[in-house]
Design an enzyme around this catalytic site. Structure first.
Site, PDB file in Angstrom:
ATOM      1  N   SER A 191       0.825  -1.222   0.000  1.00 38.64           N
ATOM      2  CA  SER A 191       0.000   0.000   0.000  1.00 38.64           C
ATOM      3  C   SER A 191       0.851   1.259   0.000  1.00 38.64           C
ATOM      4  O   SER A 191       1.704   1.438   0.873  1.00 38.64           O
ATOM      5  CB  SER A 191      -0.868   0.060   1.261  1.00 38.64           C
ATOM      6  OG  SER A 191      -1.783  -0.977   1.265  1.00 38.64           O
ATOM      7  N   HIS A 250      -3.438   0.496  -4.549  1.00 35.41           N
ATOM      8  CA  HIS A 250      -2.862  -0.621  -5.309  1.00 35.41           C
ATOM      9  C   HIS A 250      -3.296  -0.480  -6.759  1.00 35.41           C
ATOM     10  O   HIS A 250      -4.469  -0.600  -7.079  1.00 35.41           O
ATOM     11  CB  HIS A 250      -3.362  -1.962  -4.761  1.00 35.41           C
ATOM     12  CG  HIS A 250      -2.786  -2.320  -3.437  1.00 35.41           C
ATOM     13  ND1 HIS A 250      -1.760  -3.221  -3.293  1.00 35.41           N
ATOM     14  CD2 HIS A 250      -3.083  -1.882  -2.199  1.00 35.41           C
ATOM     15  CE1 HIS A 250      -1.455  -3.318  -2.009  1.00 35.41           C
ATOM     16  NE2 HIS A 250      -2.238  -2.523  -1.326  1.00 35.41           N
ATOM     17  N   HIS A 310      -5.203  -9.631  -1.876  1.00 36.27           N
ATOM     18  CA  HIS A 310      -5.310  -9.931  -0.439  1.00 36.27           C
ATOM     19  C   HIS A 310      -6.423 -10.937  -0.181  1.00 36.27           C
ATOM     20  O   HIS A 310      -7.428 -10.968  -0.907  1.00 36.27           O
ATOM     21  CB  HIS A 310      -5.644  -8.659   0.358  1.00 36.27           C
ATOM     22  CG  HIS A 310      -4.685  -7.532   0.176  1.00 36.27           C
ATOM     23  ND1 HIS A 310      -4.768  -6.663  -0.887  1.00 36.27           N
ATOM     24  CD2 HIS A 310      -3.626  -7.124   0.925  1.00 36.27           C
ATOM     25  CE1 HIS A 310      -3.794  -5.758  -0.786  1.00 36.27           C
ATOM     26  NE2 HIS A 310      -3.082  -6.018   0.300  1.00 36.27           N
ATOM     27  N   TYR A 320      -8.530 -10.731   2.205  1.00 41.82           N
ATOM     28  CA  TYR A 320      -9.767 -10.037   2.602  1.00 41.82           C
ATOM     29  C   TYR A 320     -10.574  -9.543   1.396  1.00 41.82           C
ATOM     30  O   TYR A 320     -11.739  -9.172   1.539  1.00 41.82           O
ATOM     31  CB  TYR A 320      -9.484  -8.877   3.578  1.00 41.82           C
ATOM     32  CG  TYR A 320      -8.669  -7.734   3.012  1.00 41.82           C
ATOM     33  CD1 TYR A 320      -9.216  -6.802   2.137  1.00 41.82           C
ATOM     34  CD2 TYR A 320      -7.341  -7.576   3.383  1.00 41.82           C
ATOM     35  CE1 TYR A 320      -8.462  -5.763   1.614  1.00 41.82           C
ATOM     36  CE2 TYR A 320      -6.570  -6.542   2.864  1.00 41.82           C
ATOM     37  CZ  TYR A 320      -7.144  -5.641   1.993  1.00 41.82           C
ATOM     38  OH  TYR A 320      -6.396  -4.628   1.475  1.00 41.82           O
ATOM     39  N   GLU A 321      -9.937  -9.516   0.208  1.00 37.87           N
ATOM     40  CA  GLU A 321     -10.690  -9.115  -0.987  1.00 37.87           C
ATOM     41  C   GLU A 321     -11.584 -10.260  -1.487  1.00 37.87           C
ATOM     42  O   GLU A 321     -12.342 -10.083  -2.432  1.00 37.87           O
ATOM     43  CB  GLU A 321      -9.721  -8.720  -2.110  1.00 37.87           C
ATOM     44  CG  GLU A 321      -8.965  -7.432  -1.815  1.00 37.87           C
ATOM     45  CD  GLU A 321      -7.917  -7.144  -2.884  1.00 37.87           C
ATOM     46  OE1 GLU A 321      -8.240  -6.447  -3.853  1.00 37.87           O
ATOM     47  OE2 GLU A 321      -6.776  -7.634  -2.743  1.00 37.87           O
ATOM     48  N   ALA A 359       2.686  -2.575   4.145  1.00 35.53           N
ATOM     49  CA  ALA A 359       2.465  -1.598   5.207  1.00 35.53           C
ATOM     50  C   ALA A 359       2.014  -2.394   6.433  1.00 35.53           C
ATOM     51  O   ALA A 359       1.281  -3.370   6.290  1.00 35.53           O
ATOM     52  CB  ALA A 359       1.371  -0.632   4.785  1.00 35.53           C
ATOM     53  N   MET A 389      -1.841  -7.470   6.715  1.00 35.64           N
ATOM     54  CA  MET A 389      -2.849  -8.323   6.071  1.00 35.64           C
ATOM     55  C   MET A 389      -2.351  -8.925   4.754  1.00 35.64           C
ATOM     56  O   MET A 389      -3.145  -9.197   3.855  1.00 35.64           O
ATOM     57  CB  MET A 389      -4.114  -7.491   5.793  1.00 35.64           C
ATOM     58  CG  MET A 389      -4.694  -6.832   7.031  1.00 35.64           C
ATOM     59  SD  MET A 389      -6.102  -5.789   6.628  1.00 35.64           S
ATOM     60  CE  MET A 389      -6.330  -4.912   8.191  1.00 35.64           C
ATOM     61  N   SER A 390      -1.050  -9.130   4.638  1.00 38.30           N
ATOM     62  CA  SER A 390      -0.539  -9.615   3.336  1.00 38.30           C
ATOM     63  C   SER A 390       0.768 -10.374   3.504  1.00 38.30           C
ATOM     64  O   SER A 390       1.122 -10.780   4.606  1.00 38.30           O
ATOM     65  CB  SER A 390      -0.304  -8.408   2.421  1.00 38.30           C
ATOM     66  OG  SER A 390       0.788  -7.649   2.892  1.00 38.30           O
ATOM     67  N   ASN A 400       1.599   2.823  11.200  1.00 33.67           N
ATOM     68  CA  ASN A 400       0.736   3.222  12.335  1.00 33.67           C
ATOM     69  C   ASN A 400       1.056   2.315  13.522  1.00 33.67           C
ATOM     70  O   ASN A 400       1.718   1.281  13.363  1.00 33.67           O
ATOM     71  CB  ASN A 400      -0.743   3.049  11.954  1.00 33.67           C
ATOM     72  CG  ASN A 400      -1.078   1.620  11.569  1.00 33.67           C
ATOM     73  OD1 ASN A 400      -0.772   1.185  10.459  1.00 33.67           O
ATOM     74  ND2 ASN A 400      -1.668   0.887  12.479  1.00 33.67           N
ATOM     75  N   HIS A 431      -7.020   3.504   6.998  1.00 37.25           N
ATOM     76  CA  HIS A 431      -6.329   3.213   5.731  1.00 37.25           C
ATOM     77  C   HIS A 431      -5.674   4.461   5.130  1.00 37.25           C
ATOM     78  O   HIS A 431      -4.614   4.382   4.511  1.00 37.25           O
ATOM     79  CB  HIS A 431      -7.307   2.574   4.733  1.00 37.25           C
ATOM     80  CG  HIS A 431      -6.631   2.016   3.506  1.00 37.25           C
ATOM     81  ND1 HIS A 431      -5.606   1.088   3.564  1.00 37.25           N
ATOM     82  CD2 HIS A 431      -6.811   2.256   2.185  1.00 37.25           C
ATOM     83  CE1 HIS A 431      -5.197   0.800   2.347  1.00 37.25           C
ATOM     84  NE2 HIS A 431      -5.914   1.492   1.482  1.00 37.25           N
TER      85      HIS A 431
HETATM   86  N1  HPA Z   1      -3.231  -3.875  11.271  1.00 37.31           N
HETATM   87  C1  HPA Z   1      -3.296  -4.714  10.209  1.00 37.31           C
HETATM   88  N2  HPA Z   1      -2.830  -4.402   9.017  1.00 37.31           N
HETATM   89  C2  HPA Z   1      -2.247  -3.218   8.858  1.00 37.31           C
HETATM   90  C3  HPA Z   1      -2.145  -2.280   9.908  1.00 37.31           C
HETATM   91  C4  HPA Z   1      -2.659  -2.633  11.177  1.00 37.31           C
HETATM   92  O1  HPA Z   1      -2.593  -1.865  12.158  1.00 37.31           O
HETATM   93  N3  HPA Z   1      -1.508  -1.186   9.405  1.00 37.31           N
HETATM   94  C5  HPA Z   1      -1.243  -1.454   8.089  1.00 37.31           C
HETATM   95  N4  HPA Z   1      -1.700  -2.680   7.758  1.00 37.31           N
END
Ligand code: HPA
Length: 269
Positions: free
Chosen positions: A28, A58, A80, A82-83, A110, A207-208, A231, A243
């Site tokens: 990302s 993306h 991903h 989740y998609e 990320a 998540m990847s 973050n 996001h």
């Molecule tokens: N959690 C899960 N996936 C992420 C995060 C998070 O805090 N930040 C970026 N991708």
């Protein structure tokens, strides 16, 4: 295998038989990797048997370029869990890369820090991972392209870890080694989950990346993977992850990660 050959033939027809030894997956907001590079872009939507990117940040293109005169393929955007994609769809590009001749895979993502000592914008090199996706891309009939029970002992190989540390030194960039824990998403985690993951040994959560790394390891590619800390994970600070901030940190701090990977490719014979 027939599907993969169809994809490879299509790519070869567009790239005039490019033979990439290097592949880079951009996470990302890390699109700046391609700034200033010339090459051939192929949108996922016209590549036979490829899935489509659906996430903001993306782009959804394969980019064939030269880094230091070395043929490299860049995934601008990944798929991903989740998609709603299956594991087979998520790791399909890795199988294609293997057939194209890729030996080295650089994965970026990320991630949210579970480790309080990390700072936003830090680069964490994956020392190892914890797979909390609840599945594995190797489940299914064994295609004999790798071992049925592959070792994960050196999945992020020492050779590339050492090279990354050397290159970071050359470029005066700080990188940290840590453990990445992969969840399915798309929800950010609860405070209790993050506490649990920290206790399990995770430094960052995302998540990847893990499906692609498992498949590339199975296919005996050398892998280096990096998280850009965008973050603090839920409950690590008072701030709630979102996001937009993930994309913004990617755009702000992604360049040093891009420079690091380019330097690594430069130094591999
Ligand atoms: N959690 C899960 N996936 C992420 C995060 C998070 O805090 N930040 C970026 N991708």
């Amino acid at each position: 295998m027939e599907k993969i050959q169809e994809t490879v033939d299509f790519i070869n027809s567009k790239t005039n038989n490019f033979k990439p030894r290097f592949a880079v997956i951009l996470g990302s907001g890390l699109g700046c990797f391609c700034d200033g590079l010339d090459g051939i872009n192929i949108p996922y939507e016209i590549i036979p048997n490829f899935a489509q990117s659906t996430v903001e940040g993306h782009k959804g293109e394969l980019f064939f370029t030269k880094i230091d005169n070395k043929d490299t393929v860049v995934m601008k955007g990944r798929f991903h869990y989740y998609e709603g994609y299956s594991m087979d769809e998520i790791i399909y590009p890795i199988r294609v890369f293997k057939e194209l001749g890729v030996e080295y895979l650089f994965i970026t993502n990320a991630a949210g820090a579970t480790n309080k000592n990390y700072k936003i914008g830090d680069i964490m090199m994956l020392d190892d991972h914890i797979n909390f996706l609840g599945t594995n891309p190797l489940i299914g009939k064994h295609d004999k392209k790798g071992d049925r029970f592959p070792s994960m002992d050196d999945i992020y190989c020492d050779e590339l870890k050492n090279l990354a540390l050397n290159c970071a030194c050359d470029l005066n960039i700080d990188i940290i080694k840590g453990v990445y824990l992969a969840v399915s998403g798309p929800c950010y985690e609860t405070k209790a989950e993050i506490k649990a993951y920290r206790t399990l040994g995770a430094d960052a959560v995302g998540m990847s990346s893990v499906p692609e790394a498992i498949m590339a390891n199975y296919l005996k590619m050398k892998i280096a993977a990096f998280s850009l800390i965008t973050n603090y994970a839920t409950g690590v600070s008072k701030h709630i992850p979102n996001h937009q901030e993930v994309l913004e940190t990617g755009q702000k701090s992604g360049k040093k990660l891009a420079d690091l990977i380019k330097r690594m490719i430069h130094k591999i014979d």
